[in-house]
Scaffold this motif. Sequence first.
Motif, PDB file in Angstrom:
ATOM      1  N   TYR A   1      51.810  34.889  58.941  1.00 29.79           N
ATOM      2  CA  TYR A   1      53.204  35.199  58.640  1.00 29.79           C
ATOM      3  C   TYR A   1      53.282  35.702  57.200  1.00 29.79           C
ATOM      4  N   LEU A   2      54.167  36.669  56.955  1.00 32.56           N
ATOM      5  CA  LEU A   2      54.334  37.219  55.609  1.00 32.56           C
ATOM      6  C   LEU A   2      55.803  37.435  55.297  1.00 32.56           C
ATOM      7  N   ASP A   3      56.156  37.268  54.028  1.00 31.69           N
ATOM      8  CA  ASP A   3      57.408  37.813  53.518  1.00 31.69           C
ATOM      9  C   ASP A   3      57.143  38.295  52.091  1.00 31.69           C
ATOM     10  N   SER A   4      58.162  38.816  51.439  1.00 29.14           N
ATOM     11  CA  SER A   4      57.960  39.484  50.151  1.00 29.14           C
ATOM     12  C   SER A   4      57.712  38.518  48.996  1.00 29.14           C
ATOM     13  N   SER A   5      57.625  37.219  49.274  1.00 27.74           N
ATOM     14  CA  SER A   5      57.273  36.265  48.213  1.00 27.74           C
ATOM     15  C   SER A   5      55.770  36.178  48.012  1.00 27.74           C
ATOM     16  N   VAL A   6      54.997  36.821  48.895  1.00 26.80           N
ATOM     17  CA  VAL A   6      53.533  36.767  48.794  1.00 26.80           C
ATOM     18  C   VAL A   6      52.947  38.168  48.938  1.00 26.80           C
ATOM     19  N   LEU A   7      51.765  38.340  48.381  1.00 27.39           N
ATOM     20  CA  LEU A   7      51.056  39.602  48.521  1.00 27.39           C
ATOM     21  C   LEU A   7      50.604  39.819  49.960  1.00 27.39           C
ATOM     22  N   ILE A   8      50.485  41.084  50.326  1.00 26.11           N
ATOM     23  CA  ILE A   8      49.872  41.438  51.603  1.00 26.11           C
ATOM     24  C   ILE A   8      48.358  41.300  51.451  1.00 26.11           C
ATOM     25  N   PRO A   9      47.703  40.489  52.278  1.00 28.71           N
ATOM     26  CA  PRO A   9      46.246  40.321  52.149  1.00 28.71           C
ATOM     27  C   PRO A   9      45.504  41.641  52.318  1.00 28.71           C
ATOM     28  N   ARG A  10      44.470  41.832  51.486  1.00 27.47           N
ATOM     29  CA  ARG A  10      43.684  43.054  51.510  1.00 27.47           C
ATOM     30  C   ARG A  10      42.325  42.826  52.179  1.00 27.47           C
ATOM     31  N   PRO A  11      41.741  43.900  52.721  1.00 24.69           N
ATOM     32  CA  PRO A  11      40.400  43.783  53.322  1.00 24.69           C
ATOM     33  C   PRO A  11      39.348  43.292  52.330  1.00 24.69           C
ATOM     34  N   GLU A  12      39.509  43.647  51.052  1.00 20.43           N
ATOM     35  CA  GLU A  12      38.535  43.202  50.049  1.00 20.43           C
ATOM     36  C   GLU A  12      38.498  41.676  49.951  1.00 20.43           C
TER      37      GLU A  12
ATOM     38  N   ARG B   1      30.853  29.873  29.032  1.00 19.89           N
ATOM     39  CA  ARG B   1      31.267  28.532  29.437  1.00 19.89           C
ATOM     40  C   ARG B   1      30.144  27.776  30.159  1.00 19.89           C
ATOM     41  N   GLY B   2      28.957  28.338  30.129  1.00 18.09           N
ATOM     42  CA  GLY B   2      27.799  27.615  30.626  1.00 18.09           C
ATOM     43  C   GLY B   2      27.493  27.769  32.104  1.00 18.09           C
ATOM     44  N   PHE B   3      28.183  28.666  32.791  1.00 19.13           N
ATOM     45  CA  PHE B   3      27.888  28.872  34.210  1.00 19.13           C
ATOM     46  C   PHE B   3      26.582  29.648  34.365  1.00 19.13           C
ATOM     47  N   LYS B   4      25.872  29.380  35.441  1.00 22.58           N
ATOM     48  CA  LYS B   4      24.583  29.990  35.697  1.00 22.58           C
ATOM     49  C   LYS B   4      24.582  30.718  37.041  1.00 22.58           C
ATOM     50  N   ASN B   5      23.472  31.412  37.296  1.00 29.29           N
ATOM     51  CA  ASN B   5      23.278  32.126  38.570  1.00 29.29           C
ATOM     52  C   ASN B   5      24.490  33.000  38.916  1.00 29.29           C
ATOM     53  N   ILE B   6      24.936  33.762  37.940  1.00 30.48           N
ATOM     54  CA  ILE B   6      26.133  34.585  38.117  1.00 30.48           C
ATOM     55  C   ILE B   6      25.765  35.847  38.901  1.00 30.48           C
ATOM     56  N   GLU B   7      26.561  36.132  39.943  1.00 27.27           N
ATOM     57  CA  GLU B   7      26.347  37.322  40.769  1.00 27.27           C
ATOM     58  C   GLU B   7      27.640  38.127  40.839  1.00 27.27           C
ATOM     59  N   ARG B   8      27.506  39.437  40.696  1.00 24.45           N
ATOM     60  CA  ARG B   8      28.631  40.347  40.909  1.00 24.45           C
ATOM     61  C   ARG B   8      28.333  41.197  42.138  1.00 24.45           C
ATOM     62  N   VAL B   9      29.347  41.359  43.009  1.00 21.02           N
ATOM     63  CA  VAL B   9      29.147  42.058  44.273  1.00 21.02           C
ATOM     64  C   VAL B   9      30.209  43.138  44.435  1.00 21.02           C
ATOM     65  N   LYS B  10      29.797  44.262  44.975  1.00 17.03           N
ATOM     66  CA  LYS B  10      30.725  45.364  45.260  1.00 17.03           C
ATOM     67  C   LYS B  10      31.364  45.185  46.627  1.00 17.03           C
ATOM     68  N   ASP B  11      32.584  45.726  46.776  1.00 15.20           N
ATOM     69  CA  ASP B  11      33.254  45.679  48.072  1.00 15.20           C
ATOM     70  C   ASP B  11      32.804  46.869  48.921  1.00 15.20           C
ATOM     71  N   ILE B  12      33.376  46.986  50.104  1.00 21.34           N
ATOM     72  CA  ILE B  12      32.963  48.024  51.045  1.00 21.34           C
ATOM     73  C   ILE B  12      33.222  49.434  50.511  1.00 21.34           C
ATOM     74  N   SER B  13      34.129  49.544  49.524  1.00 19.66           N
ATOM     75  CA  SER B  13      34.428  50.842  48.921  1.00 19.66           C
ATOM     76  C   SER B  13      33.539  51.161  47.728  1.00 19.66           C
TER      77      SER B  13
END
Length: 279
Positions: free
Chosen positions: A84-95, A256-268
């Motif tokens: 369910y959606l109304d204008s109080s929330v974002l429309i979910p994206r495929p990403e 901040r001391g986090f480890k094993n950081i990974e960055r991932v691209k979306d389908i685009s």
Amino acid sequence: MQDVKNFLKNELKTHFSPEEISSLTRLILEKEFSIPLADILTCKFNHLSDAAVKKLSEIIDKLKNAEPIQYILGETDFFGLPFYLDSSVLIPRPETEELVQWVITSTNNASAKILDIGTGSGCIAVTLAKKLPHAEVHAWDISPDALEVARKNAERNGVHLFFLEKDILQESVSDKMFDIIVSNPPYVTESEKSDMEDNVLRFEPHLALFVTDENALVFYEKIADFARIYLNKGGVLFFEINREKGCQVEALLQQRGFKNIERVKDISGNERMIKAVKE
């Protein structure tokens, strides 16, 4: 049915591409008028009632005014689930579906305690609760209206979530520890507004979209600080990110001391997600 299709095509042809009109036609007839997809494709349905024709005209007027079809119909699909959606929330994206999939495939603790910060429609939290049925999922948002939408979606999809109205920029205290924290926070800068579609700017909640250029990473900083304290050892932090800010988000996580950081691209092909582990 062919008359209905032609009517929609003629009314919308100056506003949408033929492919968009075809998709909109199927959505409207299937979702609003409960006509089976097979009947839409084979034109087996003969007519609409006067009330339905009036409703169809109202929908067309809203589409011409650039209102998103998801708000007009009051629903959308995310990860194969109805929301369910109304204008109080974002429309979910495929990403964001890709982010959720990454969380699911990365989770090896069936009973993990998961926190979704800035839950909005609840699309992330509800989907995780549905796909990880033994997990304990918490959903926070600053907006009571958004939380009400998320509650409806939890009920609609038959999952139980723990909801809390909370402003993560002001409150950094929790009485629980978590194994996973995930967030799709506001990350579009004010200077990027000119590149956005008119229907997004006019209809979607700016509170959930925009940050100032001067403080573009404020949510990532606050949530990372929170995660340093309230993630269990070995816990994982997931973010959806602005495609231009991946290096900066990674740097603040490293600081901040986090480890094993990974960055991932979306389908685009855009950098859209980042994952980090608390040692």
